[in-house]
Design an enzyme around this catalytic site. Structure first.
Site, PDB file in Angstrom:
ATOM      1  N   THR A  89       0.998  -0.989   0.187  1.00 23.66           N
ATOM      2  CA  THR A  89      -0.146  -0.409   0.050  1.00 23.66           C
ATOM      3  C   THR A  89       1.044   0.662   0.563  1.00 23.66           C
ATOM      4  O   THR A  89       0.269   2.728   0.177  1.00 23.66           O
ATOM      5  CB  THR A  89      -0.815   0.071   1.047  1.00 23.66           C
ATOM      6  OG1 THR A  89      -0.233  -0.341   2.656  1.00 23.66           O
ATOM      7  CG2 THR A  89      -1.887  -0.885   1.449  1.00 23.66           C
ATOM      8  N   GLN A  91       3.584   1.056  -1.656  1.00 25.10           N
ATOM      9  CA  GLN A  91       4.928   1.464  -2.415  1.00 25.10           C
ATOM     10  C   GLN A  91       4.877   2.860  -3.385  1.00 25.10           C
ATOM     11  O   GLN A  91       5.722   3.127  -4.640  1.00 25.10           O
ATOM     12  CB  GLN A  91       4.695   0.186  -3.571  1.00 25.10           C
ATOM     13  CG  GLN A  91       5.468  -1.197  -2.991  1.00 25.10           C
ATOM     14  CD  GLN A  91       5.675  -2.521  -3.085  1.00 25.10           C
ATOM     15  OE1 GLN A  91       5.218  -2.052  -4.418  1.00 25.10           O
ATOM     16  NE2 GLN A  91       6.077  -3.567  -2.545  1.00 25.10           N
ATOM     17  N   HIS A 112       5.706  -9.059  -4.809  1.00 25.99           N
ATOM     18  CA  HIS A 112       4.065  -9.094  -5.058  1.00 25.99           C
ATOM     19  C   HIS A 112       3.153  -8.067  -6.825  1.00 25.99           C
ATOM     20  O   HIS A 112       4.231  -6.730  -6.528  1.00 25.99           O
ATOM     21  CB  HIS A 112       3.058  -8.511  -4.686  1.00 25.99           C
ATOM     22  CG  HIS A 112       2.226  -8.823  -4.461  1.00 25.99           C
ATOM     23  ND1 HIS A 112       1.079 -10.172  -4.879  1.00 25.99           N
ATOM     24  CD2 HIS A 112       1.324  -8.184  -3.783  1.00 25.99           C
ATOM     25  CE1 HIS A 112      -0.035  -9.938  -4.587  1.00 25.99           C
ATOM     26  NE2 HIS A 112      -0.347  -8.462  -4.005  1.00 25.99           N
ATOM     27  N   GLU A 199      -5.996 -15.574  -1.098  1.00 26.38           N
ATOM     28  CA  GLU A 199      -6.101 -15.374   0.634  1.00 26.38           C
ATOM     29  C   GLU A 199      -7.774 -15.036   1.146  1.00 26.38           C
ATOM     30  O   GLU A 199      -7.586 -15.511   1.542  1.00 26.38           O
ATOM     31  CB  GLU A 199      -4.933 -14.396   0.583  1.00 26.38           C
ATOM     32  CG  GLU A 199      -5.360 -12.802  -0.042  1.00 26.38           C
ATOM     33  CD  GLU A 199      -3.976 -12.040  -0.141  1.00 26.38           C
ATOM     34  OE1 GLU A 199      -3.056 -12.691  -0.127  1.00 26.38           O
ATOM     35  OE2 GLU A 199      -4.147 -11.077  -0.891  1.00 26.38           O
TER      36      GLU A 199
HETATM   37  P1  NAD Z   1       6.647  -5.202   5.758  1.00 26.92           P
HETATM   38  O1  NAD Z   1       5.035  -5.027   6.146  1.00 26.92           O
HETATM   39  O2  NAD Z   1       6.943  -7.079   6.405  1.00 26.92           O
HETATM   40  O3  NAD Z   1       7.999  -4.369   6.188  1.00 26.92           O
HETATM   41  C1  NAD Z   1       7.432  -2.908   5.232  1.00 26.92           C
HETATM   42  C2  NAD Z   1       9.200  -2.167   5.989  1.00 26.92           C
HETATM   43  O4  NAD Z   1       8.936  -0.850   4.689  1.00 26.92           O
HETATM   44  C3  NAD Z   1       9.185  -2.167   6.834  1.00 26.92           C
HETATM   45  O5  NAD Z   1      10.775  -2.112   7.014  1.00 26.92           O
HETATM   46  C4  NAD Z   1       8.736  -0.612   7.054  1.00 26.92           C
HETATM   47  O6  NAD Z   1      10.048  -0.228   7.936  1.00 26.92           O
HETATM   48  C5  NAD Z   1       9.634  -0.048   5.973  1.00 26.92           C
HETATM   49  N1  NAD Z   1       8.097   0.966   5.362  1.00 26.92           N
HETATM   50  C6  NAD Z   1       6.633   0.891   6.056  1.00 26.92           C
HETATM   51  N2  NAD Z   1       6.553   1.984   5.385  1.00 26.92           N
HETATM   52  C7  NAD Z   1       7.344   2.937   5.029  1.00 26.92           C
HETATM   53  C8  NAD Z   1       7.067   3.628   4.086  1.00 26.92           C
HETATM   54  N3  NAD Z   1       6.145   4.709   3.773  1.00 26.92           N
HETATM   55  N4  NAD Z   1       8.522   4.048   3.359  1.00 26.92           N
HETATM   56  C9  NAD Z   1       9.670   3.761   3.473  1.00 26.92           C
HETATM   57  N5  NAD Z   1       9.706   2.703   3.963  1.00 26.92           N
HETATM   58  C10 NAD Z   1       8.588   1.886   5.328  1.00 26.92           C
HETATM   59  O7  NAD Z   1       6.398  -6.221   4.543  1.00 26.92           O
HETATM   60  P2  NAD Z   1       7.066  -6.902   3.927  1.00 26.92           P
HETATM   61  O8  NAD Z   1       5.827  -8.427   3.626  1.00 26.92           O
HETATM   62  O9  NAD Z   1       8.051  -7.656   4.166  1.00 26.92           O
HETATM   63  O10 NAD Z   1       6.387  -7.221   2.269  1.00 26.92           O
HETATM   64  C11 NAD Z   1       7.007  -6.386   0.794  1.00 26.92           C
HETATM   65  C12 NAD Z   1       6.706  -6.936   0.204  1.00 26.92           C
HETATM   66  O11 NAD Z   1       6.976  -8.502   0.111  1.00 26.92           O
HETATM   67  C13 NAD Z   1       5.810  -6.537  -0.220  1.00 26.92           C
HETATM   68  O12 NAD Z   1       4.845  -6.783  -1.617  1.00 26.92           O
HETATM   69  C14 NAD Z   1       4.437  -7.717   0.072  1.00 26.92           C
HETATM   70  O13 NAD Z   1       3.198  -7.977  -0.355  1.00 26.92           O
HETATM   71  C15 NAD Z   1       5.893  -8.856  -0.764  1.00 26.92           C
HETATM   72  N6  NAD Z   1       6.123  -9.817   0.025  1.00 26.92           N
HETATM   73  C16 NAD Z   1       5.700 -10.302   1.148  1.00 26.92           C
HETATM   74  C17 NAD Z   1       5.849 -11.798   1.441  1.00 26.92           C
HETATM   75  C18 NAD Z   1       5.954 -12.200   3.444  1.00 26.92           C
HETATM   76  O14 NAD Z   1       5.286 -13.351   3.807  1.00 26.92           O
HETATM   77  N7  NAD Z   1       5.788 -11.439   4.302  1.00 26.92           N
HETATM   78  C19 NAD Z   1       5.902 -12.750   1.004  1.00 26.92           C
HETATM   79  C20 NAD Z   1       5.801 -13.082   0.027  1.00 26.92           C
HETATM   80  C21 NAD Z   1       5.856 -11.750  -0.430  1.00 26.92           C
HETATM   81 MG    MG Z   2      -0.640 -11.947  -0.627  1.00 33.00          MG
END
Ligand code: NAD
Ligand code: MG
Ligand code: MG
Ligand code: MG
Ligand code: MG
EC number: 1.1.1.86
Length: 333
Positions: A89, A91, A112, A199
């Protein structure tokens, strides 16, 4: 590579980390995926910088691991490959900040496909755009890598202006450990739509609704909430573990014949196939994406209401008390 399946699957021998040895990779975000990608790449010998806001509480954690931390803009400027690992959200707003730092021939990466598939990020024509998405939470991506094991992943190429997108994507996937387990080639569309469908209809939405309505049905009929909790929620893990290990047949073979016959004859009654097809339609025609984007723009009013209702449901209260009684559950794994 194997093409025994519908989509090709790539392994270690199909990938060469030296294809990105001259590249600097910026990892934007240091959450679940971000820390795992950054550390695994770093230990695989890839040049990594981490992009975090000045105010980010993760800065110290990344620096303590020996990683170089910059602002997202500086990191993107320093890099040839930029991996977006901030929440989906946020990105688009982070992309707007770093957009000008993507030079012709640079690579924009995702884990993703939502923002590309639904047009929330529209990269310039002269950058490569791809996805390398581990099929598991980040802590497992990291833990598996440290153990010398891998995490299955996905690779999708959206835009290949350099002709190098695939070899660079496979190199990245190898450096984070995914080709050890296998990397399935897919498209942004297929990944995004199947992820959202899964999901909503099955994994998160479908399962919780089934558990909740099962629990309510028993409690409303006068059975004790504790019994209802065990039957409808606690035992679910045991069933899913069997399915995960050996498919439906291993599960059917492990439960009693009565459970098998009852399940096979009655299960169908609780599932609404038309409802599932409507969910898929809403994903495919962008209706869900529009709703979620609007909801975020309005600061998530409905999301907060749904969440409160879920938190205040009786199954949470009963479950909390029962789980306290067997608090060793976590360590037993
Ligand atoms: P997360 O919520 O764990 O981490 C987000 C990071 O972004 C944190 O370090 C946070 O400090 C930083 N952040 C938050 N807001 C910000 C902003 N405004 N500006 C700069 N940095 C900011 O996220 P995640 O779960 O690792 O997801 C990242 C991507 O990976 C997404 O596209 C997600 O769909 C994808 N993904 C996640 C998983 C999972 O299991 N978590 C699996 C596959 C793919
Ligand atoms: Mg998903
Ligand atoms: Mg650059
Ligand atoms: Mg390049
Ligand atoms: Mg039973």
């Amino acid at each position: 590579m194997t093409d025994d399946f519908t989509n090709p699957i790539y392994y270690d021998e199909d990938a060469d980390v030296s294809n990105i040895e001259d590249e600097t990779v910026a990892i934007l975000g240091y959450g679940s995926q971000g820390h795992a990608h950054a550390l695994n790449l770093h230990e695989s010998g890839v040049d990594v910088v981490v992009g975090l806001r000045e105010s980010s509480s993760s800065r110290e954690a990344a620096q303590d691991e020996g990683l170089e931390v910059m602002t997202p803009v500086d990191a993107a400027a320093a890099a040839d490959m930029v991996m977006m690992l901030v929440p989906d959200t946020v990105q688009p707003s982070v992309y707007a900040q770093i957009e000008d730092e993507l030079d012709a021939g640079d690579t924009l990466m995702f884990a993703h496909g939502f923002n590309i598939h639904y047009g929330q990020i529209r990269p310039a024509d002269d950058v490569d755009v791809m996805m390398v998405a581990p099929k598991s939470p980040g802590h497992l991506v990291r833990r598996n890598y440290e153990k010398g094991e891998g995490t299955p992943g996905l690779l999708a190429i959206y835009q290949d202006t350099t002709g190098e997108a695939k070899e660079e994507g496979l190199a990245y996937a190898k450096a984070i450990g995914c080709t050890r387990a296998g990397v399935i080639e897919t498209t942004f569309r297929e990944e995004t739509e199947t992820d959202l469908f899964g999901e909503q209809a099955v994994l998160c939405g479908g399962v919780t609704e089934m558990v909740k309505v099962g629990f309510e049905t028993l409690v409303d009929a006068g059975y004790s909430p504790e019994m209802a909790y065990f039957e409808c929620l606690n035992e679910l893990k045991l069933i899913v573990d069997l399915m995960y290990e050996g498919g439906h047949m291993e599960m059917w073979n492990s439960v009693s014949d009565t459970a098998e016959y009852g399940g096979l004859t009655r299960g169908e009654e609780v599932i609404n196939r038309e409802g599932m097809e409507e969910i898929l339609e809403g994903v495919q025609n962008g209706e869900f994406a529009r709703e979620w984007i609007t909801e975020n723009q309005a600061n998530r009013p409905a999301y907060k209401q749904y969440r409160d209702a879920e938190q205040n449901h009786q199954i949470e209260e009963v479950g909390g008390r029962l789980r306290d009684l067997f608090a060793w559950g976590d360590d037993a794994e």
